[in-house]
Design a protein around this motif. Structure first.
Motif, PDB file in Angstrom:
ATOM      1  N   TYR A  24       0.261  12.153  -6.793  1.00 34.10           N
ATOM      2  CA  TYR A  24      -0.048  10.968  -7.610  1.00 34.10           C
ATOM      3  C   TYR A  24      -1.764  10.803  -7.808  1.00 34.10           C
ATOM      4  O   TYR A  24      -2.110  10.077  -8.637  1.00 34.10           O
ATOM      5  CB  TYR A  24       0.098   9.331  -7.011  1.00 34.10           C
ATOM      6  CG  TYR A  24      -0.407   9.589  -5.439  1.00 34.10           C
ATOM      7  CD1 TYR A  24      -1.538   9.134  -5.251  1.00 34.10           C
ATOM      8  CD2 TYR A  24       0.522   9.611  -4.326  1.00 34.10           C
ATOM      9  CE1 TYR A  24      -1.914   8.910  -3.919  1.00 34.10           C
ATOM     10  CE2 TYR A  24       0.305   9.408  -3.074  1.00 34.10           C
ATOM     11  CZ  TYR A  24      -0.953   9.119  -2.934  1.00 34.10           C
ATOM     12  OH  TYR A  24      -1.617   8.962  -1.465  1.00 34.10           O
ATOM     13  N   GLU A  25      -2.300  11.779  -7.476  1.00 33.31           N
ATOM     14  CA  GLU A  25      -3.837  11.894  -7.670  1.00 33.31           C
ATOM     15  C   GLU A  25      -4.039  12.534  -8.859  1.00 33.31           C
ATOM     16  O   GLU A  25      -3.290  13.105  -9.628  1.00 33.31           O
ATOM     17  CB  GLU A  25      -4.488  12.806  -6.693  1.00 33.31           C
ATOM     18  CG  GLU A  25      -4.701  12.040  -5.119  1.00 33.31           C
ATOM     19  CD  GLU A  25      -5.481  12.905  -4.508  1.00 33.31           C
ATOM     20  OE1 GLU A  25      -6.658  13.277  -4.616  1.00 33.31           O
ATOM     21  OE2 GLU A  25      -4.937  13.274  -3.392  1.00 33.31           O
ATOM     22  N   THR A  65       2.449   4.938   3.012  1.00 35.41           N
ATOM     23  CA  THR A  65       3.560   5.387   3.366  1.00 35.41           C
ATOM     24  C   THR A  65       4.677   5.824   2.448  1.00 35.41           C
ATOM     25  O   THR A  65       4.891   5.193   1.503  1.00 35.41           O
ATOM     26  CB  THR A  65       4.325   4.177   4.378  1.00 35.41           C
ATOM     27  OG1 THR A  65       4.500   2.940   3.514  1.00 35.41           O
ATOM     28  CG2 THR A  65       3.624   3.704   5.438  1.00 35.41           C
ATOM     29  N   ALA A  66       5.451   7.097   2.880  1.00 40.93           N
ATOM     30  CA  ALA A  66       6.259   7.505   1.970  1.00 40.93           C
ATOM     31  C   ALA A  66       7.434   6.469   1.814  1.00 40.93           C
ATOM     32  O   ALA A  66       7.803   5.844   3.033  1.00 40.93           O
ATOM     33  CB  ALA A  66       6.681   8.593   2.521  1.00 40.93           C
ATOM     34  N   SER A  71       7.744   8.820  -3.776  1.00 40.12           N
ATOM     35  CA  SER A  71       7.410   7.453  -3.913  1.00 40.12           C
ATOM     36  C   SER A  71       6.787   6.947  -2.692  1.00 40.12           C
ATOM     37  O   SER A  71       6.767   7.741  -1.553  1.00 40.12           O
ATOM     38  CB  SER A  71       8.696   6.521  -4.014  1.00 40.12           C
ATOM     39  OG  SER A  71       9.282   6.655  -5.202  1.00 40.12           O
ATOM     40  N   TRP A  72       5.556   6.182  -2.802  1.00 40.38           N
ATOM     41  CA  TRP A  72       4.873   5.717  -1.791  1.00 40.38           C
ATOM     42  C   TRP A  72       4.499   4.086  -1.889  1.00 40.38           C
ATOM     43  O   TRP A  72       4.381   3.776  -2.904  1.00 40.38           O
ATOM     44  CB  TRP A  72       3.548   6.358  -1.686  1.00 40.38           C
ATOM     45  CG  TRP A  72       3.577   7.788  -1.563  1.00 40.38           C
ATOM     46  CD1 TRP A  72       3.490   8.467  -0.658  1.00 40.38           C
ATOM     47  CD2 TRP A  72       4.047   8.761  -2.746  1.00 40.38           C
ATOM     48  NE1 TRP A  72       3.673   9.918  -1.106  1.00 40.38           N
ATOM     49  CE2 TRP A  72       3.731  10.110  -2.536  1.00 40.38           C
ATOM     50  CE3 TRP A  72       4.031   8.490  -4.246  1.00 40.38           C
ATOM     51  CZ2 TRP A  72       4.243  11.286  -3.247  1.00 40.38           C
ATOM     52  CZ3 TRP A  72       4.252   9.817  -5.119  1.00 40.38           C
ATOM     53  CH2 TRP A  72       4.104  11.108  -4.533  1.00 40.38           C
ATOM     54  N   LYS A  73       4.572   3.574  -0.606  1.00 40.20           N
ATOM     55  CA  LYS A  73       4.306   2.136  -0.560  1.00 40.20           C
ATOM     56  C   LYS A  73       2.503   2.043  -0.089  1.00 40.20           C
ATOM     57  O   LYS A  73       2.271   3.084   0.950  1.00 40.20           O
ATOM     58  CB  LYS A  73       4.851   1.405   0.151  1.00 40.20           C
ATOM     59  CG  LYS A  73       6.313   1.062  -0.271  1.00 40.20           C
ATOM     60  CD  LYS A  73       7.012  -0.084   0.610  1.00 40.20           C
ATOM     61  CE  LYS A  73       8.509  -0.070  -0.035  1.00 40.20           C
ATOM     62  NZ  LYS A  73       9.287  -0.926   0.774  1.00 40.20           N
ATOM     63  N   MET A  74       1.555   1.283  -0.938  1.00 33.69           N
ATOM     64  CA  MET A  74       0.476   1.197  -0.458  1.00 33.69           C
ATOM     65  C   MET A  74      -0.134  -0.116   0.043  1.00 33.69           C
ATOM     66  O   MET A  74       0.556  -1.278  -0.490  1.00 33.69           O
ATOM     67  CB  MET A  74      -0.598   1.682  -1.794  1.00 33.69           C
ATOM     68  CG  MET A  74      -0.259   3.134  -1.985  1.00 33.69           C
ATOM     69  SD  MET A  74      -1.214   3.757  -3.247  1.00 33.69           S
ATOM     70  CE  MET A  74      -0.915   5.410  -3.645  1.00 33.69           C
ATOM     71  N   ILE A  93       6.437   8.961  -8.776  1.00 37.60           N
ATOM     72  CA  ILE A  93       6.462   9.937  -9.786  1.00 37.60           C
ATOM     73  C   ILE A  93       7.573   9.988 -10.389  1.00 37.60           C
ATOM     74  O   ILE A  93       8.698  10.607  -9.864  1.00 37.60           O
ATOM     75  CB  ILE A  93       5.903  11.273  -9.238  1.00 37.60           C
ATOM     76  CG1 ILE A  93       4.615  11.314  -8.671  1.00 37.60           C
ATOM     77  CG2 ILE A  93       5.796  12.483 -10.685  1.00 37.60           C
ATOM     78  CD1 ILE A  93       3.402  10.613  -9.639  1.00 37.60           C
ATOM     79  N   ALA A  94       7.912   9.699 -11.572  1.00 40.05           N
ATOM     80  CA  ALA A  94       9.125   9.961 -12.512  1.00 40.05           C
ATOM     81  C   ALA A  94       9.823  11.225 -12.713  1.00 40.05           C
ATOM     82  O   ALA A  94       8.750  12.179 -12.751  1.00 40.05           O
ATOM     83  CB  ALA A  94       9.138   8.980 -13.502  1.00 40.05           C
TER      84      ALA A  94
END
Length: 123
Positions: A24-25, A65-66, A71-74, A93-94
């Protein structure tokens, strides 16, 4: 010399995951046209895995967290327009490579989609 080379290889293997860039960076925008406009409020960048920047908002992720394969939760601590606030988005990321942010700290929509900008401009 051989021992030094082996040690360097071992250290690079051990340290690599901590320094590896996350998928995602990078630089993102709502459209490719917004990618080219440095002053667009529809651009954002994610740097160092935990710093998110928009036109007038800056956030730092205290926890990531994954939440699936891509996908990640922030948990974000943010500043923008003279105010401090928190946000808990889900970033993914789709399949088409777009970044999808749900419950993000910026924007009117609860779900925002960004395209990756190919030409990154330094802030």
């Amino acid at each position: 010399m051989r021992a030094a080379t082996q040690l360097a290889m071992v250290l690079s293997l051990v340290a690599a995951p901590a320094w590896a860039a996350q998928p995602y960076e990078g630089f993102w925008a709502s459209t490719k046209k917004d990618c080219r406009d440095q002053d667009s409020a529809n651009r954002m960048s994610i740097e160092g895995g935990n710093r998110l920047y928009w036109y007038e908002t800056r956030c730092r992720a205290g926890e990531i967290t994954a939440d699936g394969k891509q996908s990640w939760k922030m948990r974000l601590a943010c500043e923008g327009e003279g105010e401090k606030f928190r946000s808990n988005p889900r970033v993914s990321i789709a399949a088409d490579g777009r970044l999808v942010m749900q419950n993000g700290p910026v924007g009117q929509a609860r779900r925002q989609t960004y395209v990756r900008c190919e030409i990154a401009k330094k802030r």
